[in-house]
Every structure is written in structure tokens, then in C-alpha cells.
Enzyme design. Structure first.
Site, PDB file in Angstrom:
ATOM      1  N   GLN A 106       9.603   2.316  38.229  1.00 39.64           N
ATOM      2  CA  GLN A 106       9.169   3.814  38.853  1.00 39.64           C
ATOM      3  C   GLN A 106       8.490   4.910  38.010  1.00 39.64           C
ATOM      4  O   GLN A 106       8.234   5.950  38.289  1.00 39.64           O
ATOM      5  CB  GLN A 106      10.220   4.188  39.285  1.00 39.64           C
ATOM      6  CG  GLN A 106      10.942   2.749  40.149  1.00 39.64           C
ATOM      7  CD  GLN A 106      12.497   3.379  40.696  1.00 39.64           C
ATOM      8  OE1 GLN A 106      13.298   3.482  40.390  1.00 39.64           O
ATOM      9  NE2 GLN A 106      12.390   3.581  42.016  1.00 39.64           N
ATOM     10  N   HIS A 126       4.773   3.544  40.767  1.00 41.93           N
ATOM     11  CA  HIS A 126       4.158   5.331  41.208  1.00 41.93           C
ATOM     12  C   HIS A 126       2.967   5.513  40.673  1.00 41.93           C
ATOM     13  O   HIS A 126       3.181   6.876  39.764  1.00 41.93           O
ATOM     14  CB  HIS A 126       5.657   5.771  40.690  1.00 41.93           C
ATOM     15  CG  HIS A 126       6.201   5.185  41.633  1.00 41.93           C
ATOM     16  ND1 HIS A 126       7.789   6.332  41.858  1.00 41.93           N
ATOM     17  CD2 HIS A 126       6.541   4.302  42.855  1.00 41.93           C
ATOM     18  CE1 HIS A 126       9.083   4.739  42.886  1.00 41.93           C
ATOM     19  NE2 HIS A 126       7.500   4.648  43.165  1.00 41.93           N
TER      20      HIS A 126
END
Ligand code: ZN
Length: 265
Positions: A106, A126
Site C-alpha cells: 500500500q 497505491h
């Protein structure tokens, strides 16, 4: 043996007996590198800024938001003095041993690659601050290529190819998740034999869902995170400590166990 030592021992054994490991990381793995956790008490989102002021929609229409976006992620400040820590290096070592399928992260800091993981085996859910991407034609640039223009006074540089709006290749609030990366992560999780979560509270979609895919496929789950996660009850190993020290100890044990195996054979 203390509870934590037992858990470290158990995780080392799981790693030795697994061959298709996926490491899933969140902001917690990078706090020891000096990057603030996003949701912790000193988190970027908690303290300094209301995330809703920097949404993708606002980036598209508001030059001020674009300037702030570039000042934060493109200026080099974000990268200054940020180096991988012991937890990143432990994960890279797992790859060298041939144990690792991939890292799913992430994080946008690029520290897994910096620690030595093959970039092809790091799935960034992300996005990343190490690249910039044109929103018109999709052309991707290394951030080092763009930074001199930023330093020379271009506050939000446009694409050299088509003149389109360019953004650091992170996924902002309001921006859709990258379809390819998400699907690739899901595909790989469905085939892994061990999923090790490091430094994620597993609260943000689709992160929360990811280790569940591994569980459904029959894989073991280990979670190293300061604080609770919704999947704690499903984990074979659960350690609530900083990741650097723990992962260093785990990999030291793994090496011991594997060299023992080798001698026996
Ligand atoms: Zn372009």
C-alpha cells in the site's frame, strides 16, 4: 520462551516450509525509515492535512492543489533521507532465497525496490512517488527526470509529449485503484501458501480484503502490526511489535533452519 519469541519461531518455521510467499505491506513497515504512518496518532492524514482537500477531482480543476501535490511528492522532500530499514531488507532476503512470490504494498515510497526486491515482483496498489504519469497520454516518467524542471520553477510540470496534466504516480483520494495491479495481486494471492502482513491495519479497502483471498486459498496468515487488525483471529502468527527487529530475528532463524536442512540432506 516469551510469547513474542514463540511467534518469531513459528513464523520462521512457516517461512521454511513455504515456497510461494506473499508479503503484504502498509505504512507501518516504513515508519522505522522515518516515514510517518498515515493513520497512526502522528499520521499524515491524522495531523497535518485533511485528505479531502487534495482529492483527484480537485487536482484536475485547481492549479493550487496541483502545486501543493507537486510540492509534497515531486519536490524530493518526500524522499529526503528515506532509506529502507531492517524489515525491508528482510523481505528482500526472502526473495534472494527463492521463497517470495511477490510483495504487495500500500506504500508509495519505493523502499522495497530500494532494499533490493525485483521491481517486477513489487505490486504497488497505491502507486509510487518514484514516477510521474501524464493523465492525458499515459506516458510515464522517472521522477528524477522531472525534478530538475520542478527545481527550475515549474510548479506543476506538464507532459513533454502531449502537454497534458501530469501527476506524481500515486493514487490520490478519489482516483480509481489501478485495475491491473489489483487484479494481479488477487491472482497471486489465490495461489500463495503463506501471506505475511507487515505494518498494515488492514482497514482500508481493498487492503482489508487481500489477505482473505490468501486464507480462502488455504494459505497460512501471519500478521506483524502494531495494534489490532480485523483478521487477527485468522492468523497463525500474530505479533504486535515494530517490524524491523522482529523480521531481522525471523530471517536469522530461517537461515539457521535452512542451513540445518541442507546439512541433513
Ligand atoms: Zn502526455
Amino acid at each position: 520462551m516469551s510469547y513474542v519469541d514463540e511467534q518469531i519461531e513459528k513464523l520462521a518455521e512457516l517461512i521454511v516450509s513455504s515456497n510461494n510467499i506473499i508479503v503484504f505491506t502498509g505504512a507501518g513497515i516504513s515508519t522505522e525509515s522515518g516515514l510517518r504512518d498515515f493513520r497512526g496518532p502522528n499520521g499524515i492524514w491524522t495531523k497535518s492535512e485533511d485528505p479531502t482537500t487534495m482529492t483527484f477531482q480537485k487536482f484536475l480543476v485547481d492549479p493550487e492543489v496541483r502545486k501543493r501535490h507537486w510540492a509534497r511528492y515531486g519536490s524530493g522532500e518526500f524522499h529526503a533521507n528515506i532509506q529502507p530499514n531492517r524489515a525491508h531488507y528482510a523481505v528482500a532476503e526472502m526473495e534472494k532465497m527463492g521463497k517470495l512470490n511477490c510483495v504487495i504494498t500500500q506504500n508509495i515510497d519505493g523502499l522495497h525496490q530500494k532494499a533490493g526486491n525485483n521491481p517486477n515482483n513489487v505490486i504497488e496498489l497505491h502507486g509510487t512517488v518514484t514516477k510521474a504519469k501524464c493523465l492525458e497520454c499515459g506516458k510515464s516518467y522517472a521522477i528524477e527526470e522531472i525534478r530538475p524542471r520542478f527545481d527550475a520553477g515549474e510548479e506543476s510540470p506538464n507532459c513533454r509529449e502531449c502537454g497534458g496534466l501530469m501527476k506524481v504516480a500515486t493514487i490520490s483520494f478519489g482516483q480509481p485503484m489501478p485495475v491491473e495491479e489489483t487484479q494481479e495481486a488477487q491472482r497471486r494471492l489465490a495461489r500463495c501458501d503463506l501471506c505475511i502482513v507487515i505494518g498494515s491495519t488492514l482497514l482500508v479497502y481493498p487492503a482489508a480484503h487481500m489477505p482473505e483471498i490468501a486464507l480462502s486459498a488455504g494459505a497460512n496468515l501471519a500478521i506483524i502490526n502494531m495494534g489490532n487488525t480485523p483478521l487477527d483471529n485468522m492468523a497463525r502468527v500474530r505479533i504486535s511489535e515494530k517490524a524491523g527487529d522482529i523480521m531481522e530475528k525471523v530471517m536469522r532463524l530461517v537461515k539457521q533452519k535452512m542451513s540445518g536442512q541442507y546439512k541433513k540432506a
